[in-house]
Scaffold this motif. Structure first.
Motif, PDB file in Angstrom:
ATOM      1  N   GLY A  15       0.807  -1.212   0.000  1.00 46.84           N
ATOM      2  CA  GLY A  15       0.000   0.000   0.000  1.00 46.84           C
ATOM      3  C   GLY A  15       0.836   1.256   0.000  1.00 46.84           C
ATOM      4  N   SER A  16       1.953   1.234  -0.714  1.00 48.57           N
ATOM      5  CA  SER A  16       2.859   2.372  -0.720  1.00 48.57           C
ATOM      6  C   SER A  16       3.115   2.873  -2.137  1.00 48.57           C
ATOM      7  CB  SER A  16       4.193   2.011  -0.056  1.00 48.57           C
ATOM      8  OG  SER A  16       4.868   1.024  -0.811  1.00 48.57           O
ATOM      9  N   VAL A  17       3.345   4.169  -2.224  1.00 48.18           N
ATOM     10  CA  VAL A  17       3.721   4.811  -3.479  1.00 48.18           C
ATOM     11  C   VAL A  17       4.950   5.664  -3.192  1.00 48.18           C
ATOM     12  CG1 VAL A  17       3.050   6.419  -5.301  1.00 48.18           C
ATOM     13  CG2 VAL A  17       1.347   4.865  -4.323  1.00 48.18           C
ATOM     14  N   THR A  18       6.035   5.402  -3.904  1.00 50.21           N
ATOM     15  CA  THR A  18       7.272   6.163  -3.726  1.00 50.21           C
ATOM     16  C   THR A  18       7.480   7.041  -4.952  1.00 50.21           C
ATOM     17  OG1 THR A  18       8.222   4.331  -2.466  1.00 50.21           O
ATOM     18  CG2 THR A  18       9.736   6.020  -3.261  1.00 50.21           C
ATOM     19  N   VAL A  19       7.634   8.344  -4.711  1.00 49.16           N
ATOM     20  CA  VAL A  19       7.741   9.307  -5.802  1.00 49.16           C
ATOM     21  C   VAL A  19       9.074  10.040  -5.709  1.00 49.16           C
ATOM     22  CG1 VAL A  19       6.708  11.330  -6.893  1.00 49.16           C
ATOM     23  CG2 VAL A  19       5.235   9.609  -5.800  1.00 49.16           C
ATOM     24  N   GLU A  20       9.806  10.096  -6.812  1.00 52.25           N
ATOM     25  CA  GLU A  20      11.012  10.906  -6.882  1.00 52.25           C
ATOM     26  C   GLU A  20      10.647  12.210  -7.578  1.00 52.25           C
ATOM     27  OE1 GLU A  20      15.623  10.815  -8.561  1.00 52.25           O
ATOM     28  OE2 GLU A  20      14.312   9.073  -8.807  1.00 52.25           O
ATOM     29  N   SER A  21      10.856  13.338  -6.884  1.00 53.14           N
ATOM     30  CA  SER A  21      10.325  14.587  -7.396  1.00 53.14           C
ATOM     31  C   SER A  21      11.031  15.801  -6.796  1.00 53.14           C
ATOM     32  CB  SER A  21       8.823  14.668  -7.063  1.00 53.14           C
ATOM     33  OG  SER A  21       8.267  15.901  -7.433  1.00 53.14           O
ATOM     34  N   THR A  22      10.816  16.956  -7.434  1.00 54.67           N
ATOM     35  CA  THR A  22      11.250  18.241  -6.888  1.00 54.67           C
ATOM     36  C   THR A  22      10.060  19.023  -6.340  1.00 54.67           C
ATOM     37  OG1 THR A  22      11.031  19.290  -9.059  1.00 54.67           O
ATOM     38  CG2 THR A  22      13.202  18.409  -8.486  1.00 54.67           C
ATOM     39  N   LEU A  23       8.873  18.428  -6.355  1.00 55.93           N
ATOM     40  CA  LEU A  23       7.661  19.111  -5.906  1.00 55.93           C
ATOM     41  C   LEU A  23       7.508  19.025  -4.387  1.00 55.93           C
ATOM     42  CD1 LEU A  23       5.094  17.747  -8.539  1.00 55.93           C
ATOM     43  CD2 LEU A  23       6.232  19.980  -8.546  1.00 55.93           C
ATOM     44  N   PRO A  24       6.800  19.988  -3.777  1.00 52.21           N
ATOM     45  CA  PRO A  24       6.476  19.866  -2.354  1.00 52.21           C
ATOM     46  C   PRO A  24       5.649  18.604  -2.109  1.00 52.21           C
ATOM     47  CG  PRO A  24       6.044  22.099  -3.130  1.00 52.21           C
ATOM     48  CD  PRO A  24       6.315  21.256  -4.352  1.00 52.21           C
ATOM     49  N   ALA A  25       5.863  17.978  -0.965  1.00 53.90           N
ATOM     50  CA  ALA A  25       5.114  16.759  -0.630  1.00 53.90           C
ATOM     51  C   ALA A  25       3.615  17.005  -0.679  1.00 53.90           C
ATOM     52  CB  ALA A  25       5.531  16.262   0.753  1.00 53.90           C
ATOM     53  N   GLN A  26       3.180  18.208  -0.256  1.00 51.45           N
ATOM     54  CA  GLN A  26       1.752  18.516  -0.231  1.00 51.45           C
ATOM     55  C   GLN A  26       1.140  18.499  -1.625  1.00 51.45           C
ATOM     56  OE1 GLN A  26      -0.066  18.797   2.489  1.00 51.45           O
ATOM     57  NE2 GLN A  26      -1.960  19.196   1.392  1.00 51.45           N
ATOM     58  N   GLU A  27       1.899  18.939  -2.634  1.00 48.35           N
ATOM     59  CA  GLU A  27       1.376  18.934  -4.009  1.00 48.35           C
ATOM     60  C   GLU A  27       1.183  17.508  -4.516  1.00 48.35           C
ATOM     61  OE1 GLU A  27       3.146  21.396  -6.944  1.00 48.35           O
ATOM     62  OE2 GLU A  27       3.426  23.089  -5.586  1.00 48.35           O
ATOM     63  N   ILE A  28       2.160  16.636  -4.216  1.00 50.22           N
ATOM     64  CA  ILE A  28       2.038  15.243  -4.645  1.00 50.22           C
ATOM     65  C   ILE A  28       0.904  14.568  -3.886  1.00 50.22           C
ATOM     66  CG2 ILE A  28       3.247  13.042  -4.914  1.00 50.22           C
ATOM     67  CD1 ILE A  28       5.867  14.647  -4.793  1.00 50.22           C
ATOM     68  N   LEU A  29       0.790  14.867  -2.593  1.00 53.22           N
ATOM     69  CA  LEU A  29      -0.296  14.300  -1.782  1.00 53.22           C
ATOM     70  C   LEU A  29      -1.649  14.699  -2.360  1.00 53.22           C
ATOM     71  CD1 LEU A  29      -0.986  12.727   0.824  1.00 53.22           C
ATOM     72  CD2 LEU A  29      -0.970  14.909   2.030  1.00 53.22           C
TER      73      LEU A  29
END
Length: 229
Positions: free
Chosen positions: A41-55
């Motif tokens: 039940g996990s999603v791992t994201v590599e990004s430069t975006l704020p965590a809140q935007e991905i959430l």
């Protein structure tokens, strides 16, 4: 800006859920890569975006999601829960490299416009934000004050969501000290919280919050002490 990996717990029950989450994350500017694991039940994201935007992107699928941990050698978090009753926030720190500390946060309840973010000398909040001391400045340099993290902007809805790299501070130096958000023009301290160590990537398998015993899916989405376990 340095990219980092962020692990989210996402409530998924079938392959259809996986497809829905994958579609939401594909081709989003700022996301370099992602991995979806239905079993955990996990999603791992590599990004430069704020965590809140991905959430927010993950939650747009109709699935419940929370942040579990951020990548880096060490991680920390400050819960801004002291000061104004109307201002609450969560700010995360990740020491991605020796000279790169990623600062990722969301603060609600602010007036629209710029606000100053700063690390102060101590974690004494016995008298609210007035007792945390001055800006933390161990090096006494003539340039930038060590604990001065600069300004963040709040939108009309009162939310400031930000993510930036800092090449000066070291997370190991600021654990136990206070993070303060202040008015940009007057310097009035609005809210503060103590910086504590937190779970890094893949270090937080919990699905039940120890503070109140409920599952992560029953916790509030707004920034608060239980929005990142």
């Amino acid at each position: 800006m340095t990219s980092t990996k962020i692990e989210f717990a996402v409530q998924m029950t079938c392959e259809s859920c996986v497809k829905t989450v994958r579609k939401a994350l594909e081709n989003v500017p700022g996301i370099q890569n992602f991995d979806i694991n239905l079993t955990t039940g996990s999603v791992t994201v590599e990004s430069t975006l704020p965590a809140q935007e991905i959430l927010k992107t993950l939650q747009s699928t109709g699935k419940k999601a929370v942040v579990r941990g951020l990548g880096g050698t060490t991680a920390g978090v400050a819960i801004l829960d002291t000061g104004s009753d109307s201002i609450k926030g969560v700010v995360r720190f990740v020491q991605e490299a020796e000279d790169v500390c990623i600062i990722d946060g969301t603060v609600d309840g602010l007036n629209a416009g710029k606000h100053q973010l700063s690390v102060h000398e101590c974690g004494d909040t016995s008298q609210g934000c007035a007792s945390v001391g001055d800006f933390f400045n161990p090096k006494k340099s003539n340039g930038r004050i060590y604990g001065d993290l600069g300004f963040v902007k709040a939108e009309k809805d009162g939310r400031s969501a930000f993510r930036f790299d800092d090449s000066v501070i070291k997370l190991s130096d600021i654990i136990g000290r206070a993070l303060v958000i202040s008015e940009a023009t007057t310097g009035k301290r609005l809210a503060c919280g103590i910086i504590a160590r937190s779970a890094g990537l893949f270090q937080n398998p919990k699905t039940i919050c120890a503070c109140d015993g409920v599952t992560i899916w029953n916790e509030k989405v707004a920034p608060n002490p239980t929005s990142s376990l």
